[in-house]
Design an enzyme around this catalytic site. Structure first.
Site, PDB file in Angstrom:
ATOM      1  N   LYS A  35      -9.257   4.377  -4.966  1.00 28.00           N
ATOM      2  CA  LYS A  35      -9.655   4.025  -2.780  1.00 28.00           C
ATOM      3  C   LYS A  35      -9.866   5.483  -2.337  1.00 28.00           C
ATOM      4  O   LYS A  35      -9.710   6.216  -2.956  1.00 28.00           O
ATOM      5  CB  LYS A  35      -8.182   3.068  -3.258  1.00 28.00           C
ATOM      6  CG  LYS A  35      -7.054   3.483  -3.254  1.00 28.00           C
ATOM      7  CD  LYS A  35      -6.202   2.545  -2.750  1.00 28.00           C
ATOM      8  CE  LYS A  35      -4.584   3.065  -3.062  1.00 28.00           C
ATOM      9  NZ  LYS A  35      -4.057   2.395  -3.222  1.00 28.00           N
ATOM     10  N   ARG A 130       4.257  -7.789   0.108  1.00 28.58           N
ATOM     11  CA  ARG A 130       3.044  -7.311   1.285  1.00 28.58           C
ATOM     12  C   ARG A 130       1.579  -7.953   1.358  1.00 28.58           C
ATOM     13  O   ARG A 130       2.289  -8.573   2.606  1.00 28.58           O
ATOM     14  CB  ARG A 130       2.406  -5.388   0.524  1.00 28.58           C
ATOM     15  CG  ARG A 130       1.964  -4.782   1.781  1.00 28.58           C
ATOM     16  CD  ARG A 130       1.870  -3.296   1.362  1.00 28.58           C
ATOM     17  NE  ARG A 130       0.996  -2.917   0.384  1.00 28.58           N
ATOM     18  CZ  ARG A 130       0.864  -1.848  -0.388  1.00 28.58           C
ATOM     19  NH1 ARG A 130       0.912  -1.040   0.326  1.00 28.58           N
ATOM     20  NH2 ARG A 130       0.494  -2.168  -1.982  1.00 28.58           N
ATOM     21  N   TYR A 252       0.446  26.838  20.549  1.00 30.85           N
ATOM     22  CA  TYR A 252       0.013  25.659  21.749  1.00 30.85           C
ATOM     23  C   TYR A 252       2.195  25.787  21.190  1.00 30.85           C
ATOM     24  O   TYR A 252       2.852  26.121  20.997  1.00 30.85           O
ATOM     25  CB  TYR A 252       0.309  24.833  20.881  1.00 30.85           C
ATOM     26  CG  TYR A 252      -1.778  24.711  21.568  1.00 30.85           C
ATOM     27  CD1 TYR A 252      -2.284  25.169  22.893  1.00 30.85           C
ATOM     28  CD2 TYR A 252      -2.902  24.437  20.736  1.00 30.85           C
ATOM     29  CE1 TYR A 252      -3.993  25.124  22.997  1.00 30.85           C
ATOM     30  CE2 TYR A 252      -4.216  24.915  20.594  1.00 30.85           C
ATOM     31  CZ  TYR A 252      -4.579  24.877  22.422  1.00 30.85           C
ATOM     32  OH  TYR A 252      -5.355  24.562  21.741  1.00 30.85           O
ATOM     33  N   MET A 300      -5.793  22.708  16.094  1.00 31.33           N
ATOM     34  CA  MET A 300      -7.088  21.833  15.396  1.00 31.33           C
ATOM     35  C   MET A 300      -7.613  23.266  14.481  1.00 31.33           C
ATOM     36  O   MET A 300      -7.929  21.758  13.444  1.00 31.33           O
ATOM     37  CB  MET A 300      -8.049  21.397  16.764  1.00 31.33           C
ATOM     38  CG  MET A 300      -9.067  20.188  16.354  1.00 31.33           C
ATOM     39  SD  MET A 300     -10.506  19.786  17.268  1.00 31.33           S
ATOM     40  CE  MET A 300      -9.390  18.242  17.949  1.00 31.33           C
TER      41      MET A 300
HETATM   42  C1  LIG Z   1      -3.307   2.459  -4.648  1.00 31.19           C
HETATM   43  C2  LIG Z   1      -2.470   1.932  -5.672  1.00 31.19           C
HETATM   44  C3  LIG Z   1      -2.100   2.117  -7.127  1.00 31.19           C
HETATM   45  C4  LIG Z   1      -1.672   3.415  -7.168  1.00 31.19           C
HETATM   46  O1  LIG Z   1      -0.795   3.533  -6.936  1.00 31.19           O
HETATM   47  P1  LIG Z   1      -0.502   5.314  -6.695  1.00 31.19           P
HETATM   48  O2  LIG Z   1       1.155   5.654  -6.339  1.00 31.19           O
HETATM   49  O3  LIG Z   1      -1.210   6.137  -6.607  1.00 31.19           O
HETATM   50  O4  LIG Z   1      -0.716   5.443  -8.287  1.00 31.19           O
HETATM   51  C5  LIG Z   1      -2.116   1.385  -7.556  1.00 31.19           C
HETATM   52  N1  LIG Z   1      -1.907  -0.147  -7.736  1.00 31.19           N
HETATM   53  C6  LIG Z   1      -2.772  -0.877  -6.051  1.00 31.19           C
HETATM   54  C7  LIG Z   1      -2.236  -2.696  -5.877  1.00 31.19           C
HETATM   55  C8  LIG Z   1      -2.594   0.609  -4.729  1.00 31.19           C
HETATM   56  O5  LIG Z   1      -2.642   0.196  -3.745  1.00 31.19           O
END
Ligand SMILES: *Cc1c(COP(=O)(O)O)cnc(C)c1O
Length: 355
Positions: A35, A130, A252, A300
């Site tokens: 992802k 969640r 800054y 930046m």
């Molecule tokens: C992002 C994610 C993972 C991977 O988690 P890591 O801590 O990066 O290994 C696994 N399962 C779900 C549902 C996630 O959203």
């Protein structure tokens, strides 16, 4: 010479880290989590290197479609499922595995065209609160999906909230075990932390993310100790050197004040490149192969590094922001965040090269 910043992606390190997943979970199938543009490493680049995986997991429908178009034939899981019915049609056309985590998604599945069917990951809320069905609702959903005409394979899934800390996974495992008991259903449970620390969570499918990219999921164990190698190395160079007198300030708001004469290197890297703006004075940085610290506010396009102990540093001296030689975990900790955020934030303007 172009602006000197670049991110180097070490594909052999990515493959090494994938090997570590196999070593820890030898009997599980692996959904490599790609992802967020493979945690900033490049979707197709990472996917190509992780072709040994049994599936990929991600959130973005368009990215999943791109992977199918690129010829990936194994499982492709959408970790948040679909957001509207039209996406379900796209998912069907591309044979995507879908998470179902709420009643709205169940209803979308009920409305699916006859003749289409999906691999479904039924997400159970075992305590993270969640996504997912409560344990009681999950049993109803499980029974419904087991005989649903639009489901060809059903897998139980949950996500651990505390696999990386002292609370561990037992409190959530107890809940998922009850829902899986007596069922001939596969289970998909473990993230990186659970893969590394809790073999009892490995089950049928694991979902490693951060460990693939060579960072640690634990606040108290460095990636090196886990045998992981950094995949992304962010480098740049000094583009100016300033000589400060005692009492002069830099950047800054002048948050850093020299207490004695000192040399400061201005580095071509700022928050528009993905470096965290909230990294305070003292965040580790490597200049000319030597560790030093940042000074003052990150701006930046630039940040400043203390050259007091690096007299040879001058314009053009290479700088490592994170990666090989300085873990992203350490930089993240100094900035009050986690490496995940740094990697994902790598900005599109930073050129990426493969090594
Ligand atoms: C992002 C994610 C993972 C991977 O988690 P890591 O801590 O990066 O290994 C696994 N399962 C779900 C549902 C996630 O959203």
């Amino acid at each position: 010479m172009p602006r000197p910043i670049k991110a180097t992606i070490d594909l052999s390190a990515l493959q090494h880290n994938f090997g570590m997943v196999r070593r820890h979970a030898p009997r599980a199938s692996v959904f490599a989590v790609i992802k967020a543009n493979a945690y900033g490493h490049g979707l197709l680049r990472a996917a190509r290197s992780l072709a040994g995986a049994d599936g990929y997991a991600l959130l973005e429908l368009d990215a999943a479609v791109r992977l199918r178009d690129a010829g990936w034939t194994k499982r492709l899981a959408l970790l948040e499922g679909v957001f509207e019915a039209s996406e379900l049609r796209v998912a069907a056309e591309h044979d995507l595995t879908i998470v179902i985590h709420n009643p709205e998604q169940l209803r979308m599945l009920d409305g699916a065209r006859s003749g289409v069917s999906f691999d479904v990951l039924l997400k159970v809320n075992t305590g993270m609160n969640r996504l997912g069905f409560t344990p009681r609702a999950a049993i109803d959903a499980r029974e419904k999906l087991k005989k649903h005409p639009a489901v060809k394979q059903l897998t139980l899934m949950t996500h651990f909230a505390t696999a990386d800390d002292a609370r561990g996974v037992a409190w959530q495992m107890k809940v998922i075990d009850e829902i899986a008991a007596g069922q001939q259903l596969q289970r998909c449970l473990a993230n990186s932390a659970a893969i590394l620390r809790y073999p009892e969570t490995h089950a049928d499918w694991v979902r490693p993310g951060i460990m693939l990219y060579g960072c640690t999921p634990f606040a108290d164990v460095p990636a090196r100790e886990l045998g992981l190698k950094p995949v992304m190395t962010l480098t740049s160079a000094i583009i100016a050197v300033q000589e400060l007198q005692a009492g002069e300030r830099i950047g800054y708001a002048g948050t850093f004040e020299a207490t004695q004469p000192m040399r400061v290197g201005v580095v071509a890297c700022g928050y528009a490149d993905g470096y965290p703006r909230h990294a305070p004075t003292g965040t580790p940085i490597v200049v000319g192969g030597q560790r030093t610290r940042t000074l003052g506010r990150v701006s930046m396009d630039m940040l400043c590094a203390d050259l007091s102990a690096i007299p040879a540093a001058r314009v053009g001296t290479p700088v490592t922001l994170w990666g090989e030689g300085l873990s992203a975990d350490e930089v993240a900790a100094a900035a009050g965040t986690v490496s995940y955020e740094l990697l994902c934030a790598l900005a599109p303007r930073v050129p990426v090269i493969e090594a």
